[in-house]
Design a protein around this motif. Structure first.
Motif, PDB file in Angstrom:
ATOM      1  N   LYS A  54      -6.951  -1.730   7.551  1.00 29.05           N
ATOM      2  CA  LYS A  54      -6.686  -0.907   6.395  1.00 29.05           C
ATOM      3  C   LYS A  54      -6.763  -1.771   4.880  1.00 29.05           C
ATOM      4  O   LYS A  54      -7.289  -1.206   3.821  1.00 29.05           O
ATOM      5  CB  LYS A  54      -5.449  -0.233   6.162  1.00 29.05           C
ATOM      6  CG  LYS A  54      -5.207   0.805   7.017  1.00 29.05           C
ATOM      7  CD  LYS A  54      -3.853   1.520   7.046  1.00 29.05           C
ATOM      8  CE  LYS A  54      -3.742   2.719   7.777  1.00 29.05           C
ATOM      9  NZ  LYS A  54      -4.596   3.705   7.793  1.00 29.05           N
ATOM     10  N   SER A  55      -6.759  -2.995   5.012  1.00 29.35           N
ATOM     11  CA  SER A  55      -7.016  -4.028   3.903  1.00 29.35           C
ATOM     12  C   SER A  55      -8.244  -4.688   4.019  1.00 29.35           C
ATOM     13  O   SER A  55      -8.308  -5.909   4.998  1.00 29.35           O
ATOM     14  CB  SER A  55      -5.968  -4.936   3.814  1.00 29.35           C
ATOM     15  OG  SER A  55      -4.625  -4.369   3.533  1.00 29.35           O
ATOM     16  N   THR A 112       1.061   2.851   5.645  1.00 32.88           N
ATOM     17  CA  THR A 112       1.365   1.267   5.566  1.00 32.88           C
ATOM     18  C   THR A 112       2.740   1.012   6.087  1.00 32.88           C
ATOM     19  O   THR A 112       2.900   0.101   6.896  1.00 32.88           O
ATOM     20  CB  THR A 112       0.726   0.759   4.041  1.00 32.88           C
ATOM     21  OG1 THR A 112      -0.352   0.874   3.898  1.00 32.88           O
ATOM     22  CG2 THR A 112       1.146  -0.835   4.428  1.00 32.88           C
ATOM     23  N   ARG A 147      -5.222  -5.399  -1.907  1.00 29.20           N
ATOM     24  CA  ARG A 147      -3.951  -4.986  -1.474  1.00 29.20           C
ATOM     25  C   ARG A 147      -3.401  -3.979  -2.678  1.00 29.20           C
ATOM     26  O   ARG A 147      -2.460  -2.948  -2.113  1.00 29.20           O
ATOM     27  CB  ARG A 147      -2.764  -6.023  -1.706  1.00 29.20           C
ATOM     28  CG  ARG A 147      -2.901  -7.250  -0.902  1.00 29.20           C
ATOM     29  CD  ARG A 147      -2.645  -6.916   0.509  1.00 29.20           C
ATOM     30  NE  ARG A 147      -2.677  -7.884   1.596  1.00 29.20           N
ATOM     31  CZ  ARG A 147      -2.446  -8.093   2.850  1.00 29.20           C
ATOM     32  NH1 ARG A 147      -2.027  -6.956   3.403  1.00 29.20           N
ATOM     33  NH2 ARG A 147      -2.577  -9.134   3.400  1.00 29.20           N
ATOM     34  N   MET A 160       2.782  -8.944   4.028  1.00 28.95           N
ATOM     35  CA  MET A 160       2.177  -8.266   2.949  1.00 28.95           C
ATOM     36  C   MET A 160       1.714  -9.012   1.709  1.00 28.95           C
ATOM     37  O   MET A 160       0.732  -8.716   1.131  1.00 28.95           O
ATOM     38  CB  MET A 160       3.495  -7.238   2.301  1.00 28.95           C
ATOM     39  CG  MET A 160       3.506  -6.229   3.313  1.00 28.95           C
ATOM     40  SD  MET A 160       2.352  -5.302   3.775  1.00 28.95           S
ATOM     41  CE  MET A 160       1.638  -4.448   2.127  1.00 28.95           C
ATOM     42  N   VAL A 199      -2.695  -2.580  10.290  1.00 31.72           N
ATOM     43  CA  VAL A 199      -2.506  -2.900   8.626  1.00 31.72           C
ATOM     44  C   VAL A 199      -3.609  -3.781   8.309  1.00 31.72           C
ATOM     45  O   VAL A 199      -3.980  -3.501   7.280  1.00 31.72           O
ATOM     46  CB  VAL A 199      -0.976  -3.448   8.598  1.00 31.72           C
ATOM     47  CG1 VAL A 199      -0.774  -3.787   6.926  1.00 31.72           C
ATOM     48  CG2 VAL A 199       0.093  -2.594   8.898  1.00 31.72           C
ATOM     49  N   TYR A 252      -0.923   1.692  -5.033  1.00 28.87           N
ATOM     50  CA  TYR A 252      -1.873   2.157  -3.998  1.00 28.87           C
ATOM     51  C   TYR A 252      -2.475   3.495  -4.812  1.00 28.87           C
ATOM     52  O   TYR A 252      -1.849   4.147  -5.440  1.00 28.87           O
ATOM     53  CB  TYR A 252      -0.912   2.672  -2.698  1.00 28.87           C
ATOM     54  CG  TYR A 252      -0.693   1.614  -1.982  1.00 28.87           C
ATOM     55  CD1 TYR A 252      -1.409   1.141  -1.017  1.00 28.87           C
ATOM     56  CD2 TYR A 252       0.661   0.791  -2.191  1.00 28.87           C
ATOM     57  CE1 TYR A 252      -0.774   0.275  -0.023  1.00 28.87           C
ATOM     58  CE2 TYR A 252       1.153  -0.242  -1.555  1.00 28.87           C
ATOM     59  CZ  TYR A 252       0.347  -0.551  -0.427  1.00 28.87           C
ATOM     60  OH  TYR A 252       0.551  -1.681   0.519  1.00 28.87           O
TER      61      TYR A 252
END
Length: 637
Positions: A246-247, A143, A282, A203, A243, A134
């Motif tokens: 955010k991706s 996250t 990711r 994920m 989540v 990240y």
């Protein structure tokens, strides 16, 4: 230093098989490590006549005092041995990675009895599953906070877990509902492991299944009037969707790939890596590279991939997308597949479609990172002071060049000739002192340089304005202040973009102006050489020196300023020609400019080509073609 190439082996001594070679200096230090499918063919390139070698390659082979090689059984073995030796010997002429960041990862400790999720910068936790890297540590925490709402797996430390297990009381996250509670028996270890597997699956990109499942169960609970369960499923659904937001979705859900954007100049390169899993970005990672030898993008890719997957916490995906394929692409695919441990790895370029668009984004980020890297080095006070001192010593000046002026010429096929002057004081750009020059006519770049410097140096001969400074208490003159115009400050160092011809032209202007107190140099872009007047050999600054970075920045800024002015003039000239044609209003002029870009392109176009532009009919197209043709004939006379 050993006599040039006295250590050169006889051609018959070098095998034609795959292998790895090392150049060493007189102290046996390894200078460079390389691999080859054919050792004899590769090494013969280094032992070509010195004048034909790139300057930095020439410096490497003349610094070396011996070369040795090791034969291996295959190309993939050569790749692996090269990789091992570069790590072991850290050769100064190989690519240097300047990644000063340890990126944060999200790790799930699958080796534990009750796996936990944590933020870590250690990419080598035994048995852990990693996600990331990240760009910021808060991004990992955000996250995890959202994911725990949907999959309440363990987050507490090992000591807290052990203490809770012994006492039978849940740890603090378990008390506030942020953990399922495997330590206190609220859930069994098997149930907790199932939640961990779901966490990892989500994920890893298998996210839509969980969203669909949560939505279905929420509706079923609401229909059964089990509103408490419905609320739990609602909260879980909101966390999952947060989540996902955010991706960014960039590719098809089935795509797992790493994309590498690369931007480089003669000395440095910046790399931007996008980790795409399940079609979503990711993780993002970036780093800079210092180059010693002249490397193409394809050659850089080879070193970049070795760096990217050196003990990486992230697994190698099925696809690795790069700007250009290296010569040993097949061997790299085999090596990456061994690291991945399952299935093949495809190394490819993106030519069109969504992947090409994402690659373009990665390249833009790499370009910005390279500019930032160079600007930060220039902006540092200690670095600037060292740069000015190094320049002073390298070119033999009596004092450090506190004011530097750099000149560049720009034109389009000999038309719209312009030049720029940029100023750096104390190593920083003084944009309020920049100047632009229009050159009505010129025979070539050297003549343009001569004209511009003659005009600029004339300002230094103007008399200075002396203004008295008065003491306000006595009305008496206490000092005389010399007022200078910005253009009248003399530089200590004058730089022209180019080699010996440009330097000689600039020197002629300096001599005719009577200025003997200004140091002159030329900077040749291809090899980053520094040319002095009346000197047959250039000054070669160390590639990592702050001096070279400062000179590069001045040269690049002069080029940017010149070409911006040249483009502005060209657009203005195009518009002025077109507005003189009857029947052409601003909207049609704009459409023609967008379509053709220049008057020259329009002159070469047929009336039918011009009529293809929206809003321009056949009659008006013929008028435009005739007007431009007659204008061209008048200009040629």
């Amino acid at each position: 230093m050993a006599p040039p190439l006295s250590y050169r082996p006889k051609p018959g001594e070098i095998p034609t098989t795959p292998g790895v070679y090392r150049f060493r200096d007189e102290n046996s230090r390894v200078l460079y490590v390389g691999k080859a499918k054919n050792l004899r063919a590769r090494l013969s390139n280094y032992f070509a006549p010195l004048r034909t070698l790139h300057e930095r390659t020439r410096r490497m082979v003349t610094t070396a005092s011996s070369v040795e090689w090791t034969v291996v059984g295959s190309d993939i073995e050569a790749l692996q041995l090269e990789y091992t030796w570069i790590k072991e010997f850290d050769p100064p002429f190989n690519v240097k990675f300047r990644d000063d960041k340890t990126y944060p990862y999200m790790a799930i400790t699958l080796g534990d009895e009750a796996p936990r999720v944590l933020v870590t910068r250690n990419p080598r936790i035994k048995g852990a599953k990693y996600f990331g890297p990240y760009p910021k540590i808060w991004a990992v925490h955000d996250t995890i906070d959202l994911m725990i709402k949907a999959f309440p797996i363990r987050t507490c430390s090992d000591s807290s877990y052990k203490r809770a297990t012994q006492s039978g009381k849940p740890c603090f996250p378990g008390q506030i509902g942020r953990c399922g509670g495997p330590c206190s028996g609220k859930v069994t270890l098997e149930e907790h492991r199932a939640m961990v597997n779901d966490f990892i699956s989500f994920m890893a990109g298998n996210d839509r299944r969980f969203v669909t499942d949560a939505t279905k169960k929420m509706k079923e609970a609401a229909a059964a009037q089990d509103y408490e369960s419905a609320a739990r499923y609602r909260d879980r659904l909101q966390a999952l969707e947060a989540v996902l937001e955010k991706s960014a979705v960039v590719l098809n859900d089935s795509v797992d790939a790493d994309l590498f954007g690369v931007e480089h100049d003669e000395l440095s390169a910046a790399v931007q890596q996008f980790l795409v899993r399940g079609g979503r970005i990711r993780g993002v990672r970036s780093w800079t590279v210092d180059k010693e030898l002249d490397l193409s993008t394809a050659e850089l890719v080879d070193s970049i991939l070795q760096r990217a997957y050196d003990g990486a916490a992230t697994e190698v995906p099925k696809e690795v997308i790069v700007p250009e394929l290296p010569e040993d692409a097949a061997e790299l695919e085999t090596w990456l597949a061994e690291i991945r441990g399952k299935g093949r790895v495809k190394l490819k370029t993106a030519q069109r479609g969504e992947k090409a668009a994402l690659m373009q984004t990665a390249n833009v980020n790499a370009k910005n990172a390279l500019q930032l890297y160079k600007m930060r080095r220039t902006a540092d006070f200690v670095a600037r002071s060292q740069a000015l001192t190094d320049i002073q010593e390298a070119i033999g000046m009596e004092q450090a060049p506190l004011r530097i002026e750099c000149y560049d010429v720009s034109h389009l096929s000999g038309t719209n000739i312009v030049a720029s002057m940029v100023v750096f004081e104390d190593g920083l750009a003084r944009k309020d002192h920049y100047r632009r020059f229009s050159i009505p006519s010129s025979t070539d770049d050297t003549d343009s340089i001569y004209q511009v410097l003659t005009r600029r140096l004339a300002y230094l001969r103007e008399p200075e304005t002396v203004e008295p400074t008065v003491d306000p208490t006595t009305d008496e003159v206490v000092a005389d202040d010399v007022k200078r115009k910005k253009f009248a400050y003399p530089p200590q160092l004058l730089i022209v973009d180019g080699g010996q011809p440009q330097v000689q032209a600039a020197q002629r202007a300096l001599v005719e102006s009577g200025r003997t107190d200004i140091q002159l140099v030329g900077m040749a872009k291809r090899l980053e050489e520094i040319w002095l007047p009346d000197n047959d050999y250039p000054v070669i600054l160390p590639r990592n020196s702050e001096a070279l970075f400062l000179l590069q920045r001045a040269r690049d800024e002069a080029h940017r300023f010149a070409i911006t002015y040249q483009r502005t003039k060209r657009k203005r000239d195009i518009a002025s020609v077109l507005t003189e044609i009857p029947g052409l209003g601003p909207a049609r002029v704009k459409a023609l400019l967008v379509h053709f870009g220049s008057v020259a392109a329009m002159r070469d176009a047929t009336p039918d080509d011009i009529a293809a532009v929206k809003g321009v009919g056949p009659a008006l197209a013929q008028t435009i073609a005739d007007t431009l043709s007659s204008r061209a004939g008048a200009n040629s006379r």
